[in-house]
Design an enzyme around this catalytic site. Structure first.
Site, mmCIF file in Angstrom:
data_model
loop_
_atom_site.group_PDB
_atom_site.id
_atom_site.type_symbol
_atom_site.label_atom_id
_atom_site.label_comp_id
_atom_site.label_asym_id
_atom_site.label_seq_id
_atom_site.Cartn_x
_atom_site.Cartn_y
_atom_site.Cartn_z
ATOM 1 C CG ASP A 111 -2.106 0.892 1.071
ATOM 2 O OD1 ASP A 111 -2.368 1.320 -0.071
ATOM 3 O OD2 ASP A 111 -2.766 1.184 2.082
ATOM 4 C CG ASN B 224 -7.504 -2.032 -5.739
ATOM 5 O OD1 ASN B 224 -6.617 -2.833 -5.494
ATOM 6 N ND2 ASN B 224 -7.789 -1.051 -4.878
#
Ligand code: IPE
Ligand code: IPE
Ligand code: MG
Length: 235
Positions: free
Chosen positions: A17, A66
């Site tokens: 991330d 996503n």
């Protein structure tokens, strides 16, 4: 490379991330953040396998959630996967078996095919395993497993039956889960496999996660007392 650590995870997982924030802090586009994140990814994976000898590495590269990002960013990421899931993988990662985690049906056909080809081409490799989650959801993984179990006519399940129907079938559970960027959540990654994992949340963004950071994570792992619900006998 550092190899003197005594206790190493057999299975290490990364939630990579912070590519976007890393780029923003440098005045770069998010895409350049992903590009930098990918080259970092290659280095860290190699270091885990060939530097430390960790047999299994799992990466969260693209979640089912996503898809909600802007089309241009999604397309850029898909192009990165296209490049990554290439025949060059075979030479770049000797002795590594590639395993795609995620639903191939939701992916562009050519990417699903590339992932499948790499899985087939590396199926006989048994020293290292690289699991990459692309279009991955931990909850969907369990749903897919249950449906496959039903289709096989199995009428009673235990933990082993479920584990045998996950994308990671035949593999030991995750020992160490690392999420960069300071966020302390799983975001739907490997829900079953992390049941007894140790968690490590470095503040740095993924493109800044380097050899030193990896060593620090593994060093911290040395100090974790993994009790698995038991207690230590007093001597
Ligand atoms: C992780 O970085 C990469 C993917 C999710 C593909 P992010 O893109 O989530 O970066 P931040 O969290 O926005 O900084
Ligand atoms: C998790 O990161 C998914 C990947 C690393 C591929 P996100 O950045 O998408 O997760 P959230 O939105 O912060 O939970
Ligand atoms: Mg993020």
């Amino acid at each position: 490379m550092q190899k003197e650590l005594k206790k190493l995870p057999k299975h290490i997982a990364f939630i990579i991330d912070g590519n976007g924030r890393w780029a923003k802090s440098r005045g770069l586009t998010r895409s350049l953040g992903h590009k930098a994140g990918f080259s970092r990814l290659e280095k860290i994976i190699k270091e885990c396998f060939y530097g430390y000898g960790i047999p299994i590495v799992s990466i969260y590269a693209f979640s089912t959630e996503n898809w909600n990002r802007p089309e241009a960013e999604v397309n850029y990421l898909m192009d990165l996967f296209r490049k990554y899931l290439n025949k060059s993988f075979l030479k770049k990662y000797p002795e590594v078996r590639f395993n795609h985690m995620g639903d191939p049906n939701g992916l562009p056909d050519d990417i699903a095919k590339k992932a499948k080809n790499l899985m087939d081409a590396t199926a006989d490799r048994d020293k290292f395993t690289l699991n990459i989650g692309i279009n991955y959801s931990g909850q969907d993984e369990l749903v897919i497993a249950v449906n496959n179990i039903l289709e096989e006519g199995i009428t009673h399940v235990d933990r082993q039956v479920i584990a045998d129907h996950l994308f990671t079938h035949g593999q030991p559970p995750v020992d160490l889960m690392i999420r960069t960027s300071g966020e302390q959540r799983l975001s739907n990654f490997m829900l079953w496999q992390v049941a007894y994992a140790e968690f490590y949340f470095p503040k740095c963004h993924w493109p800044a996660f380097n050899s030193r950071q990896l060593f620090k994570a593994l060093e911290e792992y040395q100090n974790r007392d993994r009790r698995f619900g038991a207690i230590k006998e007093e001597k």
